[in-house]
Design a protein around this motif. Structure first.
Motif, mmCIF file in Angstrom:
data_model
loop_
_atom_site.group_PDB
_atom_site.id
_atom_site.type_symbol
_atom_site.label_atom_id
_atom_site.label_comp_id
_atom_site.label_asym_id
_atom_site.label_seq_id
_atom_site.Cartn_x
_atom_site.Cartn_y
_atom_site.Cartn_z
ATOM 1 N N ILE A 148 0.832 -1.213 0.000
ATOM 2 C CA ILE A 148 0.000 0.000 0.000
ATOM 3 C C ILE A 148 0.862 1.256 0.000
ATOM 4 C CG2 ILE A 148 -1.927 -1.192 1.130
ATOM 5 C CD1 ILE A 148 -1.178 0.314 3.722
ATOM 6 N N GLY A 149 2.133 1.086 -0.326
ATOM 7 C CA GLY A 149 2.993 2.239 -0.520
ATOM 8 C C GLY A 149 3.713 2.741 0.709
ATOM 9 N N LEU A 150 3.717 1.967 1.791
ATOM 10 C CA LEU A 150 4.395 2.404 3.006
ATOM 11 C C LEU A 150 5.813 1.857 3.067
ATOM 12 C CD1 LEU A 150 1.538 2.001 5.643
ATOM 13 C CD2 LEU A 150 2.359 4.112 4.585
ATOM 14 N N ASP A 151 6.669 2.579 3.747
ATOM 15 C CA ASP A 151 8.066 2.191 3.906
ATOM 16 C C ASP A 151 8.167 1.111 4.980
ATOM 17 O OD1 ASP A 151 10.915 2.317 3.882
ATOM 18 O OD2 ASP A 151 10.836 3.622 5.646
ATOM 19 N N ALA A 152 8.677 -0.064 4.622
ATOM 20 C CA ALA A 152 8.855 -1.161 5.586
ATOM 21 C C ALA A 152 9.847 -2.150 4.991
ATOM 22 C CB ALA A 152 7.525 -1.842 5.894
ATOM 23 N N ARG A 153 11.107 -1.998 5.348
ATOM 24 C CA ARG A 153 12.153 -2.877 4.809
ATOM 25 C C ARG A 153 12.478 -3.996 5.799
ATOM 26 N NH1 ARG A 153 16.525 1.415 4.078
ATOM 27 N NH2 ARG A 153 15.165 2.445 5.590
ATOM 28 N N TRP A 154 12.717 -5.175 5.267
ATOM 29 C CA TRP A 154 13.036 -6.321 6.112
ATOM 30 C C TRP A 154 14.541 -6.405 6.305
ATOM 31 C CZ3 TRP A 154 10.798 -9.194 9.513
ATOM 32 C CH2 TRP A 154 11.423 -10.370 9.959
ATOM 33 N N LEU A 155 14.965 -6.542 7.568
ATOM 34 C CA LEU A 155 16.364 -6.764 7.909
ATOM 35 C C LEU A 155 16.495 -8.138 8.548
ATOM 36 C CD1 LEU A 155 17.475 -3.356 9.518
ATOM 37 C CD2 LEU A 155 17.616 -4.064 7.123
ATOM 38 N N GLY A 156 17.421 -8.936 8.031
ATOM 39 C CA GLY A 156 17.675 -10.248 8.596
ATOM 40 C C GLY A 156 18.667 -10.191 9.737
ATOM 41 N N PRO A 157 18.977 -11.349 10.337
ATOM 42 C CA PRO A 157 19.863 -11.385 11.509
ATOM 43 C C PRO A 157 21.224 -10.733 11.280
ATOM 44 C CG PRO A 157 18.767 -13.492 11.219
ATOM 45 C CD PRO A 157 18.438 -12.675 10.000
ATOM 46 N N GLU A 158 21.838 -10.985 10.110
ATOM 47 C CA GLU A 158 23.169 -10.433 9.868
ATOM 48 C C GLU A 158 23.135 -8.915 9.780
ATOM 49 O OE1 GLU A 158 26.748 -10.757 6.535
ATOM 50 O OE2 GLU A 158 25.208 -12.310 6.644
ATOM 51 N N ALA A 159 22.137 -8.370 9.084
ATOM 52 C CA ALA A 159 22.020 -6.915 8.969
ATOM 53 C C ALA A 159 21.748 -6.280 10.329
ATOM 54 C CB ALA A 159 20.915 -6.554 7.983
ATOM 55 N N LEU A 160 20.929 -6.932 11.152
ATOM 56 C CA LEU A 160 20.648 -6.396 12.494
ATOM 57 C C LEU A 160 21.910 -6.384 13.354
ATOM 58 C CD1 LEU A 160 17.201 -8.071 13.232
ATOM 59 C CD2 LEU A 160 17.638 -5.634 12.918
ATOM 60 N N ARG A 161 22.671 -7.446 13.233
ATOM 61 C CA ARG A 161 23.904 -7.539 14.016
ATOM 62 C C ARG A 161 24.899 -6.457 13.578
ATOM 63 N NH1 ARG A 161 25.128 -12.332 12.469
ATOM 64 N NH2 ARG A 161 23.506 -13.279 13.765
ATOM 65 N N GLU A 162 24.994 -6.244 12.291
ATOM 66 C CA GLU A 162 25.966 -5.296 11.769
ATOM 67 C C GLU A 162 25.565 -3.852 12.027
ATOM 68 O OE1 GLU A 162 27.544 -3.837 7.367
ATOM 69 O OE2 GLU A 162 26.802 -5.884 7.631
ATOM 70 N N ARG A 163 24.282 -3.548 11.850
ATOM 71 C CA ARG A 163 23.841 -2.148 11.912
ATOM 72 C C ARG A 163 23.411 -1.712 13.302
ATOM 73 N NH1 ARG A 163 19.935 -1.201 6.783
ATOM 74 N NH2 ARG A 163 19.993 0.896 7.659
ATOM 75 N N PHE A 164 22.855 -2.648 14.087
ATOM 76 C CA PHE A 164 22.306 -2.254 15.381
ATOM 77 C C PHE A 164 22.902 -3.034 16.554
ATOM 78 C CE2 PHE A 164 19.079 -1.113 12.252
ATOM 79 C CZ PHE A 164 18.803 0.197 12.620
ATOM 80 N N ASP A 165 23.771 -3.961 16.266
ATOM 81 C CA ASP A 165 24.409 -4.747 17.311
ATOM 82 C C ASP A 165 23.359 -5.448 18.179
ATOM 83 O OD1 ASP A 165 26.583 -5.831 18.584
ATOM 84 O OD2 ASP A 165 26.850 -4.157 19.979
ATOM 85 N N VAL A 166 22.346 -6.004 17.526
ATOM 86 C CA VAL A 166 21.271 -6.680 18.238
ATOM 87 C C VAL A 166 21.053 -8.049 17.611
ATOM 88 C CG1 VAL A 166 19.424 -5.686 16.799
ATOM 89 C CG2 VAL A 166 18.918 -6.425 19.132
ATOM 90 N N GLU A 167 20.759 -9.045 18.443
ATOM 91 C CA GLU A 167 20.517 -10.404 17.987
ATOM 92 C C GLU A 167 19.010 -10.666 17.913
ATOM 93 O OE1 GLU A 167 22.749 -12.573 17.006
ATOM 94 O OE2 GLU A 167 24.532 -11.394 17.541
ATOM 95 N N ALA A 168 18.520 -10.882 16.695
ATOM 96 C CA ALA A 168 17.109 -11.189 16.499
ATOM 97 C C ALA A 168 16.954 -11.902 15.170
ATOM 98 C CB ALA A 168 16.265 -9.920 16.524
ATOM 99 N N GLY A 169 15.837 -12.606 15.019
ATOM 100 C CA GLY A 169 15.591 -13.333 13.793
ATOM 101 C C GLY A 169 15.250 -12.455 12.613
ATOM 102 N N GLY A 170 14.916 -11.198 12.878
ATOM 103 C CA GLY A 170 14.578 -10.261 11.815
ATOM 104 C C GLY A 170 13.837 -9.071 12.391
ATOM 105 N N ALA A 171 13.643 -8.049 11.557
ATOM 106 C CA ALA A 171 12.952 -6.844 12.005
ATOM 107 C C ALA A 171 12.491 -6.048 10.799
ATOM 108 C CB ALA A 171 13.860 -5.984 12.870
ATOM 109 N N LEU A 172 11.461 -5.238 10.994
ATOM 110 C CA LEU A 172 11.014 -4.271 10.002
ATOM 111 C C LEU A 172 11.624 -2.915 10.349
ATOM 112 C CD1 LEU A 172 7.226 -5.167 9.631
ATOM 113 C CD2 LEU A 172 9.035 -5.540 7.946
ATOM 114 N N LEU A 173 12.233 -2.275 9.369
ATOM 115 C CA LEU A 173 12.808 -0.944 9.542
ATOM 116 C C LEU A 173 12.018 0.037 8.695
ATOM 117 C CD1 LEU A 173 15.097 0.886 10.677
ATOM 118 C CD2 LEU A 173 16.365 0.375 8.565
ATOM 119 N N THR A 174 11.524 1.096 9.331
ATOM 120 C CA THR A 174 10.780 2.134 8.605
ATOM 121 C C THR A 174 11.413 3.488 8.876
ATOM 122 O OG1 THR A 174 9.202 2.726 10.352
ATOM 123 C CG2 THR A 174 8.687 0.788 9.036
ATOM 124 N N ARG A 175 11.187 4.429 7.956
ATOM 125 C CA ARG A 175 11.727 5.783 8.071
ATOM 126 C C ARG A 175 10.680 6.780 8.541
ATOM 127 N NH1 ARG A 175 17.261 5.195 7.774
ATOM 128 N NH2 ARG A 175 17.908 4.049 5.916
#
Length: 402
Positions: A148-175
């Motif tokens: 529906i045109g909204l910002d919602a990018r999927w981040l996997g475990p490796e991206a979360l670890r690298e960018r936020f130093d957090v351990e999780a199975g995944g997350a939605l990142l919005t601006r």
């Protein structure tokens, strides 16, 4: 109604900014707004800047109710997922609600522009999968939002670890998120309303309403009468006292704020708020002076004395959860508090008239997890109704959906 416990940060930080005079004589206006918190301030500001003669009354000091306890995470995300909302009300209605919340964030930025020290700042929002079984649900939710045109990018475990130093199975990142000091914003808006010629009176308690087809007479406990074409009841959780129909249930939420944290230690948390898929969920966001504001652990308590006793233990639990997600932080808690909030069955607010009171008494019930975002939408919706215009959300955000 006792809405908060402990030491809410905004009241501690800002103190009593300004005392407005209690109403001591009769008054006439186009619209009377009852409630001097952030919801009432946004509604009064919207009406005033479009030419309506507005008066505001508040039973306490301005901003001293639930606004002082708000954690003020401004998000487009509704506690009810887009997919679930679509199942309830259809895809078009759900998309309309979510897009309106997304549009409310820049609208709040426009309201805050030029106001001093309200700490409005655009942020990112990171929605963590609390456990691995939540990953498919969040991935599907992200796909629905993107459709529906909204910002919602999927981040996997490796991206979360690298960018936020957090351990999780995944997350939605919005601006599409932001922060604000709701207490200072409330005062700034109502002081500006006074400069425009509007009326603001705190320590003024509404006693009764007499609504007719032509207007409303509101009487205060001190004996003054306010005659208005319309009345907006923006008393937060006390609004439910004015309805025979039960439309929400009161609950309690808890929070603490830290001492300032070094910018290098905060890292991306300086500009990214975080919340999780568990219910009740933990959430956190930074302030302009690099403190972390951490909240959550909602419960069904609606008895102030019991909530008072729980503040410290809840703050301790919140700290443990924070360090589970971000073990490299070394935060020092400064103040902790609890506050009342209301929850509707579908996570949506109520704005507009109720059949019990007729068309000239409007309710502003910005209930749910993103109340200030709802309040911005409600200000626009109520102005449309008062000006006899239709608003796309008046059905979905009105009492008719019950």
């Amino acid at each position: 109604m006792d809405l908060k416990s402990g030491y809410p940060w905004w009241a501690v930080r800002n103190g009593l900014i300004h005392a407005f005079p209690p109403l001591q004589q009769d008054l006439r206006c186009d619209v009377l707004v009852v409630g001097g918190g952030i919801t009432g301030a946004l509604i009064a500001n919207e009406l005033s800047r479009h030419g309506h003669d507005v008066a505001v009354i508040e039973q306490r000091d301005i901003g001293w109710g639930s606004t002082a306890a708000s954690t003020a995470l401004l998000q487009y995300e509704i506690d009810t997922h887009l997919l679930e909302l679509a199942q309830r009300y259809g895809q078009d209605a759900a998309a309309l609600a979510y897009r309106a919340c997304a549009e409310a964030i820049p609208a709040l930025g426009d309201v805050a522009r030029g106001l001093k020290d309200v700490d409005f700042q655009r942020m990112d929002s990171l929605y963590l999968a609390s456990c691995h079984r939540d990953v498919p649900r969040l991935m599907a939710e992200g796909g629905a939002r993107r459709s529906i045109g909204l910002d919602a990018r999927w981040l996997g475990p490796e991206a979360l670890r690298e960018r936020f130093d957090v351990e999780a199975g995944g997350a939605l990142l919005t601006r599409q998120a932001a922060r604000v000091d709701p207490y200072r914003l409330t005062y700034a808006l109502l002081q500006r309303l006074r400069r425009r010629g509007g009326h603001v009176h705190d320590r003024t308690v509404l006693h009764s309403l007499d609504a007719t087809a032509r207007g409303v007479a509101a009487r205060t406990e001190a004996g003054a009468t306010i005659r208005a074409r319309h009345v907006v009841l923006a008393m937060g959780y006390a609004n439910q006292r004015w309805l025979k129909q039960r439309v929400a249930r009161n609950r309690s939420s808890y929070a603490f704020i830290t001492d300032p944290i070094d910018a290098d230690v905060l890292g991306r948390l300086r500009t990214t708020m975080v919340w999780e898929s568990a219910r009740p969920y933990l959430y956190l966001r930074a302030t302009g002076d690099r403190r972390l504001l951490v909240g959550g652990l909602d419960d069904a308590i609606d008895i102030p004395a019991r909530r008072d006793r729980r503040v410290q233990s809840k703050a301790d639990q919140l700290m443990k959860q924070l360090l589970r997600w971000f073990p490299r932080l070394d935060p020092v808690p400064a103040f902790s508090w609890g506050g009342t909030f209301a929850e509707t069955a579908d996570g949506l607010p109520f704005f507009g008239p109720h059949e019990q009171w007729g068309p000239r008494v409007h309710f502003a019930m910005a209930y749910g997890g993103n109340g200030i975002t709802y309040s911005m939408i409600g200000a626009q919706l109520l102005r449309a109704r008062i000006e006899r215009r239709t608003h796309a959300l008046e059905g979905l955000f009105g009492f008719g959906r019950l």
